[in-house]
Design an enzyme around this catalytic site. Sequence first.
Site, PDB file in Angstrom:
ATOM      1  N   ASP A   1      -2.577   2.540   5.113  1.00 35.64           N
ATOM      2  CA  ASP A   1      -3.018   2.244   4.184  1.00 35.64           C
ATOM      3  C   ASP A   1      -2.631   2.707   2.805  1.00 35.64           C
ATOM      4  O   ASP A   1      -1.377   3.188   2.175  1.00 35.64           O
ATOM      5  CB  ASP A   1      -4.673   2.005   3.723  1.00 35.64           C
TER       6      ASP A   1
ATOM      7  N   ASN B   1       0.383  -1.926  -0.472  1.00 30.68           N
ATOM      8  CA  ASN B   1      -0.132  -0.104   0.193  1.00 30.68           C
ATOM      9  C   ASN B   1       1.209   1.148  -0.194  1.00 30.68           C
ATOM     10  O   ASN B   1       1.964   0.591   0.147  1.00 30.68           O
ATOM     11  CB  ASN B   1      -0.778  -0.388   1.165  1.00 30.68           C
TER      12      ASN B   1
END
Length: 306
Positions: A210, A160
Amino acid sequence: MTITSTAPPHAMPEPAIAMMLCGQRCHLGEGPGYDAATDTAWWFDILERQLFEAHLDTGAINVHALPRMASALASVDAQRQLLVTEDGLVLRDIASGRLDMLAPVEADNAATRSNDARVHPSGTLWFSTMGRHAEPGAGTIYAFREGAVTPLFPGITIPNAICFSPDGLMGYFADTAANRLHRVRLDPATGLPLEAPAVLHLHTGEGGLDGAVTDAEGLIWCAIWGGSRLNAYSPEGRLVRAIATPARQTSCPVFVGAGFDRVLVTSAFEGMDEAARAADPQHGRTFILDIGTRGRAEPRVRLGAL
């Protein structure tokens, strides 16, 4: 709808005024992109195989059903997009929605799917795969350049936070499972690594690293999955700001607007039971935040020989 977002008192991020862009809840909202020429934002619900198209000037939203899971896109030109899908890179005609496979990637591996992606200033696309159930070490970050797909960093569990410094000299990525944000020096002409990556920041506490995007000054704005926030890191890895978000499982940001002065943020309800959803009333929705900083246009991907 305007929402005043708050955060857990122990975390103390800055409060933010968030406008709800789309009230439809995404099972796994991810991969937002923005086309300034048409003032249109795009994002995906990976698990439900949907592509969202939002015209920010009018508020009109279209939802396109997809035949395969897709997780991110890049602009090719005014007519086409490149979609990062579960079995490879796919060209999409914007007007008709037609999909044409450009480059199969792990198409013979049913255990993996696509995940994060971002275009380097040179036009090289970095994108990632991961195990469908986050199997340890099943993910890889690839580069797509001049028509070729090249593996860069294998053995990552949940790749990510792919993003780049504005000058293209640095690349960043994270392994959400390990909560490590990495930095790697790049050739600015190609977007390819010049050395092995190093750990830039180790996230501790609530949530996980993320999706991410850099602003015009080079700060790394990273969604904190499970942490109800965006964190901003300096190029040296220092946490310099934290902005509260309305949904707990914030997944990925992108700068939008004529001046790239607002941030679109996706979210998700993947893995949340009924009680968790009830405790997070904005779960899975998509928002626009004013965070007092500016981003820049996302580069177009270069198809090269293909």
